[in-house]
Design a protein around this motif. Sequence first.
Motif, PDB file in Angstrom:
ATOM      1  N   CYS A   1      35.719  43.533  26.539  1.00 27.77           N
ATOM      2  CA  CYS A   1      34.893  42.787  27.505  1.00 27.77           C
ATOM      3  C   CYS A   1      33.785  42.012  26.812  1.00 27.77           C
ATOM      4  O   CYS A   1      33.508  40.855  27.154  1.00 27.77           O
TER       5      CYS A   1
ATOM      6  N   LEU B   1      32.154  44.223  32.249  1.00 26.39           N
ATOM      7  CA  LEU B   1      33.003  44.919  33.215  1.00 26.39           C
ATOM      8  C   LEU B   1      33.100  46.403  32.878  1.00 26.39           C
ATOM      9  O   LEU B   1      33.100  47.256  33.774  1.00 26.39           O
TER      10      LEU B   1
ATOM     11  N   LEU C   1      32.190  49.390  35.386  1.00 31.21           N
ATOM     12  CA  LEU C   1      33.318  50.233  35.786  1.00 31.21           C
ATOM     13  C   LEU C   1      32.972  51.703  35.600  1.00 31.21           C
ATOM     14  O   LEU C   1      33.221  52.537  36.489  1.00 31.21           O
TER      15      LEU C   1
ATOM     16  N   ARG D   1      40.744  49.708  35.774  1.00 32.14           N
ATOM     17  CA  ARG D   1      40.560  48.965  34.527  1.00 32.14           C
ATOM     18  C   ARG D   1      41.658  47.915  34.358  1.00 32.14           C
ATOM     19  O   ARG D   1      41.388  46.804  33.877  1.00 32.14           O
TER      20      ARG D   1
ATOM     21  N   CYS E   1      40.726  45.001  36.377  1.00 34.01           N
ATOM     22  CA  CYS E   1      39.656  44.281  35.675  1.00 34.01           C
ATOM     23  C   CYS E   1      40.213  43.438  34.536  1.00 34.01           C
ATOM     24  O   CYS E   1      39.759  42.309  34.301  1.00 34.01           O
TER      25      CYS E   1
ATOM     26  N   VAL F   1      33.901  44.224  39.351  1.00 38.87           N
ATOM     27  CA  VAL F   1      34.212  45.647  39.234  1.00 38.87           C
ATOM     28  C   VAL F   1      34.277  46.321  40.600  1.00 38.87           C
ATOM     29  O   VAL F   1      35.208  47.089  40.877  1.00 38.87           O
TER      30      VAL F   1
ATOM     31  N   ALA G   1      37.434  45.282  42.133  1.00 36.97           N
ATOM     32  CA  ALA G   1      38.584  45.896  41.465  1.00 36.97           C
ATOM     33  C   ALA G   1      38.751  47.351  41.885  1.00 36.97           C
ATOM     34  O   ALA G   1      39.878  47.833  42.075  1.00 36.97           O
TER      35      ALA G   1
END
Length: 320
Positions: A96, A174, A178, A220, A223, A241, A244
Amino acid sequence: MSALSDSGFEEDIQSPSPSQQNTQWAEDANERLAAEWQHSDYQESCFIIQKNSEQHFHASHCLARQPQITAEARCKLVSWLIAVYKHFKLSFESCCLAVNIVDRFLVTTPVAADCFQLLGVTALLIATKHVEVCSPRIKHLLSLCCDSFSKQQLCNLECLVLLRLNFRLAAPTLAFFLDYFISRELSGPATRTEAGNDRKSRQVTEEQLCSARRYKCLARKVCELSLADYAFNKYQPSVIVQSAISVAKDLLRRHLKESTVKDASLAEMLDFLRVEDDSSSGFDNHSAIQQCTEELKLLVSLNQESIQNLIALCNSTKHH
């Protein structure tokens, strides 16, 4: 006598590769710190700091002034970086951060199409130096580019990237959000149970931990899909996030309904998380979250095969 490379690392010594050294240490550390992270004020303090600085590190419309780099080229590069970080068994945070570095550099400097891959590996090298215990060796990174670039070119570009970004690398990603939102959701039911007298405090079993890992793994993956799609570049990481996570919940609930094998631990975890759906998210931009969620659902539908394969892999890992 071994010599230092241009990036300041001694590459001739026979040290363990990053994939061997980082992975087990990171997994053990995550397990040890999980409980402290969920039950400390440090988590909330980090979230506030990252949320407040999110806008300053957000490189929306980074291709606006790029004559040679297209959204399709960016998608190919980020998809390749995702494969590379998995190849070296690096953390999602490194991936990321590398994408964030690429996007922010694109805002400042025009990049030639034939140098775009070099920018990607350079950004990944910088990110791993910032995040990992041991970063990949330069020669290993360049070998993945079919040795199209030299070590000198990479090191020169590394210096230029750091100068353009003013050495500001602590970007909210992210991966951070997350970890924050999922840990908050998983610790939330326990807090409510302890406060209430109508239910007993539940013990976290190995099966429930396994279900939580599957839940996080799926979120994930969603993402990662958004990371490679330039259409999501306009959203801040915290918005992506939360969207997601919402999509991941819907996917798991749909899987439970369609599955012939009953998964009690996953059903119990999702039942606890349903309470979180009705609570306030703490954001003031609910319309952006709702819009991002709808776009993510469309993106997931276009990648249905890979999502279903991931769910099947999680199930086979659980049962074996």
